[in-house]
Design an enzyme around this catalytic site. Structure first.
Site, PDB file in Angstrom:
ATOM      1  N   ARG A   1      50.983  39.963  38.523  1.00  0.00           N
ATOM      2  CA  ARG A   1      49.821  39.651  37.718  1.00  0.00           C
ATOM      3  C   ARG A   1      48.943  38.564  38.328  1.00  0.00           C
ATOM      4  O   ARG A   1      47.752  38.769  38.568  1.00  0.00           O
ATOM      5  CB  ARG A   1      50.259  39.145  36.344  1.00  0.00           C
ATOM      6  CG  ARG A   1      49.980  40.043  35.187  1.00  0.00           C
ATOM      7  CD  ARG A   1      50.786  39.539  34.015  1.00  0.00           C
ATOM      8  NE  ARG A   1      52.156  39.363  34.453  1.00  0.00           N
ATOM      9  CZ  ARG A   1      53.029  40.354  34.517  1.00  0.00           C
ATOM     10  NH1 ARG A   1      52.681  41.554  34.133  1.00  0.00           N
ATOM     11  NH2 ARG A   1      54.245  40.158  34.956  1.00  0.00           N
ATOM     12  N   THR A   2      49.542  37.401  38.562  1.00  0.00           N
ATOM     13  CA  THR A   2      48.743  36.255  38.980  1.00  0.00           C
ATOM     14  C   THR A   2      48.070  36.509  40.330  1.00  0.00           C
ATOM     15  O   THR A   2      46.891  36.249  40.514  1.00  0.00           O
ATOM     16  CB  THR A   2      49.613  34.987  39.037  1.00  0.00           C
ATOM     17  OG1 THR A   2      50.269  34.838  37.779  1.00  0.00           O
ATOM     18  CG2 THR A   2      48.770  33.761  39.303  1.00  0.00           C
TER      19      THR A   2
ATOM     20  N   LYS B   1      60.366  32.360  59.683  1.00  0.00           N
ATOM     21  CA  LYS B   1      60.747  31.801  60.980  1.00  0.00           C
ATOM     22  C   LYS B   1      61.014  30.311  60.893  1.00  0.00           C
ATOM     23  O   LYS B   1      61.226  29.647  61.905  1.00  0.00           O
ATOM     24  CB  LYS B   1      59.635  32.049  62.012  1.00  0.00           C
ATOM     25  CG  LYS B   1      59.355  33.516  62.268  1.00  0.00           C
ATOM     26  CD  LYS B   1      58.242  33.663  63.298  1.00  0.00           C
ATOM     27  CE  LYS B   1      57.846  35.106  63.475  1.00  0.00           C
ATOM     28  NZ  LYS B   1      56.599  35.224  64.249  1.00  0.00           N
TER      29      LYS B   1
ATOM     30  N   ARG C   1      51.358  29.319  44.968  1.00  0.00           N
ATOM     31  CA  ARG C   1      52.515  29.354  44.060  1.00  0.00           C
ATOM     32  C   ARG C   1      53.738  28.978  44.867  1.00  0.00           C
ATOM     33  O   ARG C   1      53.942  29.496  45.964  1.00  0.00           O
ATOM     34  CB  ARG C   1      52.691  30.741  43.448  1.00  0.00           C
ATOM     35  CG  ARG C   1      54.057  30.891  42.769  1.00  0.00           C
ATOM     36  CD  ARG C   1      54.169  32.150  41.994  1.00  0.00           C
ATOM     37  NE  ARG C   1      53.339  32.106  40.786  1.00  0.00           N
ATOM     38  CZ  ARG C   1      53.411  33.038  39.831  1.00  0.00           C
ATOM     39  NH1 ARG C   1      54.215  34.067  39.952  1.00  0.00           N
ATOM     40  NH2 ARG C   1      52.653  32.939  38.767  1.00  0.00           N
TER      41      ARG C   1
ATOM     42  N   HIS D   1      51.531  25.847  35.169  1.00  0.00           N
ATOM     43  CA  HIS D   1      50.893  27.114  35.533  1.00  0.00           C
ATOM     44  C   HIS D   1      49.538  27.104  34.810  1.00  0.00           C
ATOM     45  O   HIS D   1      49.343  27.797  33.824  1.00  0.00           O
ATOM     46  CB  HIS D   1      51.761  28.287  35.078  1.00  0.00           C
ATOM     47  CG  HIS D   1      51.328  29.627  35.600  1.00  0.00           C
ATOM     48  ND1 HIS D   1      50.138  29.824  36.264  1.00  0.00           N
ATOM     49  CD2 HIS D   1      51.934  30.833  35.556  1.00  0.00           C
ATOM     50  CE1 HIS D   1      50.041  31.113  36.591  1.00  0.00           C
ATOM     51  NE2 HIS D   1      51.112  31.740  36.175  1.00  0.00           N
TER      52      HIS D   1
END
Lengths: 307, 179
Positions: free
Chosen positions: A58-59, A86, A108, A136
């Site tokens: 969604r985000t 890596k 995020r 959030h």
């Protein structure tokens, strides 16, 4: 009027005026997504990087669509397919991205404070798309936008937030926002999932869902993070569902015109029964629609005109 | 030197709008396929008035849309002030329509350029015509109005304001010398 800040890191530091400006601006962006040609030229030539160290549908999609509808170029980086595997550090990744001159970085990360660190390090605007169990902010803004649109305002409403409050950045951002905007916030969840001193954020704590949702105008159900089951925070999903799910039986305790929200992804049959999720009280998909408008508003307000 | 000059009063504005309403109908041979789109905010009030006048003359309602051109401005990156975004509301298709764009003052032409870009994003109008209450000159783009209330030669040091009852409680057009 403009938003006088470089970054959007959390709801905690936003003023009521700033929240209202963002929500008013977002209201005006709704219409663009209903057009046949869903695009305006506003951010032409701007580059937005979505840097996602955690899974998201969604985000991430919402930010990408928001950028594209404003004509910005959006690039998505997910940790699993980047140099992170890596062993590159977050700071090195960020510095390298900065060297390519984007205008906004949306991040995020599972570590609380990661966006704040980048905000101090980089000249770009940083938008927090979720940091650990901290904040959030765009979710809380889209939730407030949805509530405002459906109820005509936020002040004076009774809002119940139910579920794993301790691990929920959605809960934390919403508590900051809703209490600032004058709503009365009640939280409920198993005692193991209620953080100590949460009352200091201005909420009333209950240990039973029935007490929290009584006479509620809004019920916000949180996703039970099934990975927590292993931490023994609750005995089983089944037992959790029995005591803390929102269903046809207990929803009657709330006001007749109660609205049900969920930030997604839902565990149907665990925290919310399917007939409630798809029922007449549910505004879960309105939340998703408004999410695009809120993110368009933030991208618009953060870019340009500030030089 | 402080100077404030009223160049148009309430009756003047009303007579101009009446004439423009007739001119729009004459040029377009009636209201068939005709729609009005007002540019926020001054243009919206004028468009509403024109719509009423057209109704009085023809007995038919013309669709009215509202356009906020902020997202199409060419100075968003350079100006220090970000204008507050208003809602755009065009609840009908513009495909094949004769669109009469309405604004209060025509100056550099940049607002109209932005408005035309925005309109095209809503479809393919048959044609776009421009109505303004005041044309004060100083164009920076090749744009001209089809219907003009008053041509007002002005200097760049003057500010021309259209004051309307809907917003300011009275009707008049004033010219002031900018300090």
């Amino acid at each position: 009027m403009k938003l006088n800040r470089k970054d959007i890191l959390g709801i905690q530091e936003l003023s009521v005026e700033e929240i209202n400006l963002i929500l008013d601006t977002a209201d005006s962006f709704i219409e663009i997504s209903t057009r046949e040609i869903k695009k305006v030229p506003t951010l032409r030539g701007k580059t937005i990087i979505n840097l996602f160290y955690e899974a998201s549908t969604r985000t991430r999609t919402s930010f990408e669509i928001a950028g594209k509808r404003l004509s910005a170029d959006t690039i998505n980086i997910s940790a699993s397919t980047s140099s992170v595997v890596k062993g590159e550090t977050l700071i090195d990744t960020a510095k390298n991205l900065e060297a390519m001159n984007p205008d906004v970085i949306v991040i995020r990360h599972s570590a609380a404070g990661a966006p704040h660190m980048l905000a101090g390090l980089l000249r770009q605007s940083i938008i927090n798309a979720g940091d650990g169990a901290h904040e959030h902010p765009t979710q809380a803004l889209l939730d407030m936008m949805t509530i405002r649109a459906k109820k005509g305002g936020i002040a004076g409403l009774k809002v119940a937030i139910v579920g794993d409050i301790a691990h929920s950045r959605v809960a934390r951002s919403n508590i900051h926002g809703l209490t600032k905007m004058g709503a009365a916030v009640f939280v409920a969840g198993p005692a193991t999932m209620i953080p100590r001193d949460i009352e200091k954020m201005g909420v009333v704590v209950h240990t039973r869902i029935e007490e929290a949702i009584r006479e509620a105008d809004i019920i916000m159900m949180l996703r039970i993070q099934t990975e927590r089951e292993k931490q023994n925070l609750f005995p089983s999903l089944r037992e959790y569902a029995q005591y803390f799910s929102l269903n046809r039986k207990n929803i009657g305790l709330a006001r007749k015109d109660v609205l049900v929200m969920h930030p997604g992804p839902m565990n149907r049959g665990v925290e919310i029964s399917p007939d409630i999720a798809d029922g007449p009280h549910s505004i879960i998909l309105d939340q998703v629609t408004n999410g695009v408008a809120v993110r368009m508003a933030l991208l618009y307000l953060l870019t340009g005109g500030n030089s | 030197m402080e100077k404030k000059k009223i160049v148009m009063d309430a009756e003047g504005i009303d007579r101009s709008l009446t004439r423009i309403a007739y001119e729009i109908l004459e040029k377009n041979k009636g209201v068939e396929e005709l729609v009005l789109v007002g540019i926020r905010t001054g243009g919206v009030f004028l468009a509403e008035r024109l719509r009423r006048k057209i109704f009085e003359i023809e007995g038919r309602e013309v669709p009215l849309g509202i356009l906020d051109i902020t997202l199409y401005r060419d100075d968003l990156q350079t100006s220090h002030r970000k204008p507050r975004l208003g809602k755009t509301d065009i609840p009908f298709s513009l495909n094949g329509k004769k669109v009469v764009l309405v604004d209060d003052v025509l100056f550099t032409g940049r607002t109209i350029r932005a408005a035309m870009d925005a309109l095209i994003d809503f479809g393919r109008p048959k044609l776009i015509q421009l109505t303004v209450l005041i044309d004060r000159g100083h164009r920076e783009l090749p744009i001209r109005a089809d219907f003009v209330g008053k041509n007002l030669p002005s200097s760049l040091w003057e500010a021309v304001s259209v004051i309307l009852t809907e917003k300011n409680g009275m009707d008049e057009v004033v010219v002031e010398l900018n300090a």
